[in-house]
Design a protein around this motif. Sequence first.
Motif, mmCIF file in Angstrom:
data_model
loop_
_atom_site.group_PDB
_atom_site.id
_atom_site.type_symbol
_atom_site.label_atom_id
_atom_site.label_comp_id
_atom_site.label_asym_id
_atom_site.label_seq_id
_atom_site.Cartn_x
_atom_site.Cartn_y
_atom_site.Cartn_z
ATOM 1 N N PRO A 360 0.837 -1.207 0.000
ATOM 2 C CA PRO A 360 0.000 0.000 0.000
ATOM 3 C C PRO A 360 0.868 1.252 0.000
ATOM 4 O O PRO A 360 1.992 1.238 0.504
ATOM 5 C CB PRO A 360 -0.801 -0.133 1.297
ATOM 6 N N PRO A 361 0.377 2.354 -0.575
ATOM 7 C CA PRO A 361 1.226 3.525 -0.824
ATOM 8 C C PRO A 361 1.673 4.272 0.424
ATOM 9 O O PRO A 361 1.056 4.176 1.483
ATOM 10 C CB PRO A 361 0.336 4.417 -1.691
ATOM 11 N N TYR A 362 2.776 4.997 0.222
ATOM 12 C CA TYR A 362 3.364 5.979 1.144
ATOM 13 C C TYR A 362 4.227 5.375 2.246
ATOM 14 O O TYR A 362 4.711 6.089 3.114
ATOM 15 C CB TYR A 362 2.295 6.907 1.729
ATOM 16 N N GLY A 363 4.449 4.074 2.221
ATOM 17 C CA GLY A 363 5.435 3.494 3.117
ATOM 18 C C GLY A 363 6.835 3.695 2.557
ATOM 19 O O GLY A 363 7.023 3.980 1.370
ATOM 20 N N PRO A 364 7.877 3.552 3.390
ATOM 21 C CA PRO A 364 9.254 3.722 2.920
ATOM 22 C C PRO A 364 9.640 2.681 1.869
ATOM 23 O O PRO A 364 9.359 1.489 2.030
ATOM 24 C CB PRO A 364 10.086 3.547 4.198
ATOM 25 N N PHE A 365 10.280 3.140 0.802
ATOM 26 C CA PHE A 365 10.787 2.236 -0.236
ATOM 27 C C PHE A 365 11.908 1.382 0.347
ATOM 28 O O PHE A 365 12.790 1.879 1.044
ATOM 29 C CB PHE A 365 11.307 3.053 -1.423
ATOM 30 N N CYS A 366 11.871 0.079 0.062
ATOM 31 C CA CYS A 366 12.863 -0.854 0.610
ATOM 32 C C CYS A 366 13.666 -1.484 -0.521
ATOM 33 O O CYS A 366 13.151 -2.346 -1.240
ATOM 34 C CB CYS A 366 12.179 -1.939 1.427
ATOM 35 N N PRO A 367 14.944 -1.099 -0.704
ATOM 36 C CA PRO A 367 15.746 -1.696 -1.767
ATOM 37 C C PRO A 367 16.299 -3.069 -1.418
ATOM 38 O O PRO A 367 16.533 -3.889 -2.301
ATOM 39 C CB PRO A 367 16.890 -0.688 -1.957
ATOM 40 N N SER A 368 16.500 -3.342 -0.123
ATOM 41 C CA SER A 368 17.077 -4.623 0.282
ATOM 42 C C SER A 368 16.723 -4.911 1.732
ATOM 43 O O SER A 368 16.533 -3.997 2.529
ATOM 44 C CB SER A 368 18.600 -4.606 0.115
ATOM 45 N N ALA A 369 16.642 -6.199 2.068
ATOM 46 C CA ALA A 369 16.354 -6.607 3.451
ATOM 47 C C ALA A 369 16.624 -8.092 3.573
ATOM 48 O O ALA A 369 16.744 -8.808 2.567
ATOM 49 C CB ALA A 369 14.905 -6.294 3.821
ATOM 50 N N VAL A 370 16.702 -8.554 4.810
ATOM 51 C CA VAL A 370 16.853 -9.984 5.040
ATOM 52 C C VAL A 370 15.580 -10.692 4.560
ATOM 53 O O VAL A 370 14.465 -10.278 4.871
ATOM 54 C CB VAL A 370 17.097 -10.279 6.530
ATOM 55 N N LEU A 379 18.407 -8.235 -2.629
ATOM 56 C CA LEU A 379 17.948 -7.039 -3.323
ATOM 57 C C LEU A 379 16.538 -7.297 -3.848
ATOM 58 O O LEU A 379 16.280 -8.329 -4.475
ATOM 59 C CB LEU A 379 18.883 -6.696 -4.483
ATOM 60 N N TRP A 380 15.640 -6.349 -3.618
ATOM 61 C CA TRP A 380 14.258 -6.499 -4.068
ATOM 62 C C TRP A 380 14.018 -5.873 -5.438
ATOM 63 O O TRP A 380 13.044 -6.202 -6.116
ATOM 64 C CB TRP A 380 13.304 -5.857 -3.062
ATOM 65 N N GLY A 381 14.892 -4.939 -5.846
ATOM 66 C CA GLY A 381 14.712 -4.288 -7.138
ATOM 67 C C GLY A 381 13.817 -3.071 -7.058
ATOM 68 O O GLY A 381 13.194 -2.781 -6.032
ATOM 69 N N GLY A 382 13.756 -2.344 -8.165
ATOM 70 C CA GLY A 382 12.881 -1.189 -8.263
ATOM 71 C C GLY A 382 13.621 0.131 -8.276
ATOM 72 O O GLY A 382 14.567 0.340 -7.522
#
Length: 417
Positions: A360-370, A379-382
């Motif tokens: 859902p919108p407006y949460g922090p973008f996450c490029p990578s995580a466990v 890496l999640w991409g984007g």
Amino acid sequence: MSSQVRLQLLPRARCLFDEPVQVKVAGVKSYQVVTMKATSTDERGVLFSSSAVYRADESGEIDLNRDPSLSGSYVGVEPMGLLWSLSPETLHKHFNKTKALIPQVVKISVHEEGEEGQMLAEVTNERFLIADGVSRVPVSEGNINGVLFTPPGEGPFPAVLDLCTFMSEKRACLLANKGFVVLAVAVFNDKPGNIKQLHLDHYQEAVDYLLKQPKVGSKGVGVVSRSKGGDVALALAAFVPGVEAIVWINGCSANMGLPLFYENRQILSQLSFDMGKLIRTESGASIIKHILGNPLAEENEGSLVPIQKAKGRFLFVASGDDLNWDSKGYMDEMVERLKHHGKNNFESVCYPLAGHLLEPPYGPFCPSAVHGLIPFPVLWGGEPKAHIAAELDLWEKIQEFLKSHLSPDPADSTAKL
């Protein structure tokens, strides 16, 4: 702080999580350069922060809906940039927001130019997941372990099963705010290493439970899913009656990870994978996109979900820059398979520059995580701006799709969605 500088959040400082706010500054000097900052702590106590540099206009005002960031966590006109660019103090952390009753608290401040510039004003943005009147009831019945959200009013309302890979109340609660009765359940209620097989019957219990709710008016249930939840949702559509609308987001077309059983027999084997195809990067996070086998290969044919048997409607959603796996390829294969079987019970959408974690919108973008299923960061991409735009667009598409295919007959309903 300066008593002359005013920092406002419009239309109000308290809002729902998926609502935008307009950030405005007044009372600084004409053309003054200032630094805007935001901080927020997630449910695990991890601090996230962002900053951006702005120049005031002749009147000493700044409007994030109008004015571009000159540098910082993002550049250009990004009205909600301070929120979606929030980044953790340490690498590879996902902003953990799973509990519906706890709002996200964001401190937004304006400072004199420079990282150590004096604070001129500060305001707190409280972002609530649960709207007034929405009920939240934990459910522990049979094999169901989840949380039921019900909108205010008499209904009848359409019913949705939010199938999370790991338990989160966020999406389910936000959908309930929009007029859906939503049951959130997780694919994994235990550590994945402790689970040897999955049973579709357990999720069928959740479908049946929803249909028995007094405020539910839809004849069938919708399912919203992402990642591992996606292939379970496909299996529900293929094997379980009463599943009318399926939102599949960046999932797989085959049963991944564990064998799937239904009515005391195995119905799908697990898709094979090869960790030797993992790609390590300098950031410390790995790319796992290529470790899964080809669902169409002969040795994996028992894992492919027979979605051509499904009677419900599908909304397939894939990100072109998904680095978790080839969700776009899986989507294309499913579309072609349904067409081959003379089916037109699907819609599909691709976001070319979005990554795996469409939320859902407006949460922090996450490029990578466990990763939840493997014990190291991935890496999640984007591309951040494109990913955030995709989340905003998709959130509206999900609601429209579910309303279109689940809403009760208007003649039988007194509720407005």
